[in-house]
Design an enzyme around this catalytic site. Structure first.
Site, mmCIF file in Angstrom:
data_model
loop_
_atom_site.group_PDB
_atom_site.id
_atom_site.type_symbol
_atom_site.label_atom_id
_atom_site.label_comp_id
_atom_site.label_asym_id
_atom_site.label_seq_id
_atom_site.Cartn_x
_atom_site.Cartn_y
_atom_site.Cartn_z
ATOM 1 C CG ASP A 68 -12.784 -5.616 10.929
ATOM 2 O OD1 ASP A 68 -12.152 -6.093 9.930
ATOM 3 O OD2 ASP A 68 -13.549 -4.787 10.854
ATOM 4 C CD GLU A 101 -8.043 -6.036 9.255
ATOM 5 O OE1 GLU A 101 -6.823 -5.525 8.611
ATOM 6 O OE2 GLU A 101 -8.952 -5.057 9.835
ATOM 7 C CG ASP A 127 -13.981 -6.145 3.818
ATOM 8 O OD1 ASP A 127 -15.211 -6.343 3.515
ATOM 9 O OD2 ASP A 127 -13.291 -5.978 4.782
#
Length: 520
Positions: A305, A352, A404
């Site tokens: 992430d 990501e 998200d």
């Protein structure tokens, strides 16, 4: 023999689901029978991957975010299956019966966690009283094997509990600064509590190894999630203050965030401490190497992430009121991955790379041949063609949406209210994101937008495609997992028992076969 699982070089697909979203009788999903059933569904649907959010202990109330964990190494006690503990004889069927509010799903997450912890403490009491020789030996072996992180985490958790859950930055100064005499005294005084936390981690590990073995047997790979930052209130920062930019009292000098942009004139303050990369270099990135080793002990591949942070990060003075006052700090760039790869070999990484991607960050990703991410929901606005299926590179992992995002159905339903702006952004005849989505996906039945998006991703050039389970179920915004920037009411969604039907598995299998993603 089945082909080995890989994120690149072979066409595969899978589903995104955190174990907490599984059904069950104890208020939140776990590693028990429902997880095994989900593995069966994945196999029946021709899927090769189960992607999860971070599985560490979730952050503090009210958010309980898995991205603000107390540890980068420990497993979440709340993912331990009480049913499996009953099967092991550590609890009885009567003892795992949950209160009515927990069974009905009307309890708060705090109530659910309190109930689960009370059962774990009962299991530990039974273990301590019975002194089962086999389990005692297993715990001793586990402590020896994982002591590098387990000792610090167990002591941190024991001290934290002793101080009513307060952040370590509010502990007495001798404990806060880890003075040896204070640590020895705490270890002796809280010895039983320390052992409890070690025992809980053993329970998590036993159940996790069982789940991973089942996945391997069914040809399913597990994808984990590494948040680049760790929480200030974590065993990691407390035990390794020299690896972070802290002052002499253990307080951050700068914190994480992002600069002002079109969405926020003040930028965003995230509040994580920054790494002291110079110190990590001096230790040849040993902490990060251990972190990746820990992830590969549990998973077959890892999503990083905010991968962009390895190139540069936005650092905001700790006392600043907004992120405007921040500045860019250089990340370790290729040094960290060279060091990690030298010790443990090439790590299967999903980078990501969403957001403001610099050429240098792209070059870092491509140097190590890590697949980046594509999110179809982003493909229908201004400049979004980068995220449309026909443009996906083979070396990428494509999603209809992530944890998200709103669900595919929820996103599509929301488009009419934003089409005033979207009409100008999307361009073309008819204008608007909704109109473009309808044309691009050749939507004949608007109620089937989720399946049209899944089909388009399946047929894309991307080697790997992943779909949130909410999109397979065709659920709306009520099933959204997370709203970024909102602290509460996230991470609670669960699907109901029986929702993943044989018909849904059949439909996924047909698409996987059609797009050559089953490996058969």
């Amino acid at each position: 023999m089945p082909k080995p699982l890989s994120l690149t070089g072979r066409r595969t697909s899978g589903l995104l689901l955190h174990p907490s979203s599984l059904p069950g009788a104890h208020g939140s999903g776990d590693l028990g029978p429902a997880a095994a059933a989900f593995v069966g569904f994945l196999a029946a649907g021709g899927q090769k991957w189960w992607q999860m959010l971070p599985v560490g202990p979730p952050g503090a109330a009210p958010g309980f975010s898995p991205y603000s964990s107390y540890s980068a190494f420990a497993g979440s006690a709340f993912l331990i299956s009480l049913e499996l503990l009953a099967g092991d004889g550590l609890l009885s069927a009567k003892e795992i019966a949950a209160p009515a509010s927990v069974r009905r799903g009307s309890a708060s997450l705090q109530e659910v966690f309190d109930f689960r912890e009370s059962r774990l403490r009962l299991a530990y009491q039974r273990f301590s009283e019975s002194a089962d020789a086999k389990l005692v030996t297993e715990l001793e072996d586990f402590v020896r094997e994982h002591g590098g992180w387990l000792d610090d985490f167990a002591l941190f958790s024991a001290i934290k509990n002793h101080h009513d859950g307060k952040s370590w930055t509010q502990w007495p100064v001798d404990l806060r600064l880890r003075r040896p005499a204070a640590l020895r005294a705490a270890s002796e005084k809280l010895a039983d509590e320390v052992r409890y936390h070690r025992f809980v981690q053993l329970l998590f590990d036993r159940q996790w190894r069982g789940l991973r073995a089942l996945c391997a047997e069914r040809g399913i790979g597990l994808i984990g999630d590494i948040p680049i930052f760790v929480a200030l209130d974590s065993a990691d920062v407390w035990a390794n203050p020299h690896l972070f930019l802290l002052d002499r009292q253990g307080r951050p000098t700068v914190v994480s965030g992002c600069p002002p942009d079109a969405f926020s004139s003040d930028g965003q303050l995230w509040g994580h401490p920054h790494y002291d990369w110079a110190e990590h270099r001096r230790e040849n990135f040993a902490w990060w190497t251990r972190r990746f080793q820990s992830m590969l002990y549990r998973f077959d591949a890892v999503r990083i992430d905010h991968f962009l942070g390895f190139h540069r990060v936005w650092a905001v003075p700790a006392r600043a009121k907004t992120a405007k006052a921040g500045d860019w700090l250089a990340g370790p760039r290729e040094e960290i991955f060279r060091a990690v790869n030298k010790v443990i070999g090439k790590v299967p990484v999903i980078a990501e790379d969403l957001g403001a991607v610099t050429r240098e960050a792209e070059a870092l990703r491509d140097k190590f041949k890590y697949p980046g991410m594509r999110v179809m929901q982003f493909g229908f606005g201004d400049g979004g063609s980068f995220h449309l299926p026909h443009n996906y590179p083979r070396r990428s992992v494509a999603y209809t949406g992530t944890h998200d995002n709103d669900t595919a159905v929820g996103w599509f339903r929301s488009l009419p209210s934003t089409n005033g702006r979207g009409a100008k952004r999307a361009g073309g005849s008819g204008g608007g994101e909704r109109a473009k989505a309808i044309r691009y996906l050749d939507l004949r039945d608007l109620k089937q937008v989720h399946w049209s998006m899944i089909r388009a991703a399946m047929l894309s050039p991307a080697d790997t495609v992943i779909f949130p389970v909410q999109d397979v179920l065709g659920l709306g915004g009520e099933a959204r997992m997370n709203v970024p920037g909102v602290a509460e009411r996230n991470w609670t969604w669960r699907f109901r028992n029986g929702a993943l039907t044989n018909e849904l598995a059949r439909r996924l299998k047909e698409l996987a076969d059609l797009s050559d993603r089953t490996g058969s």
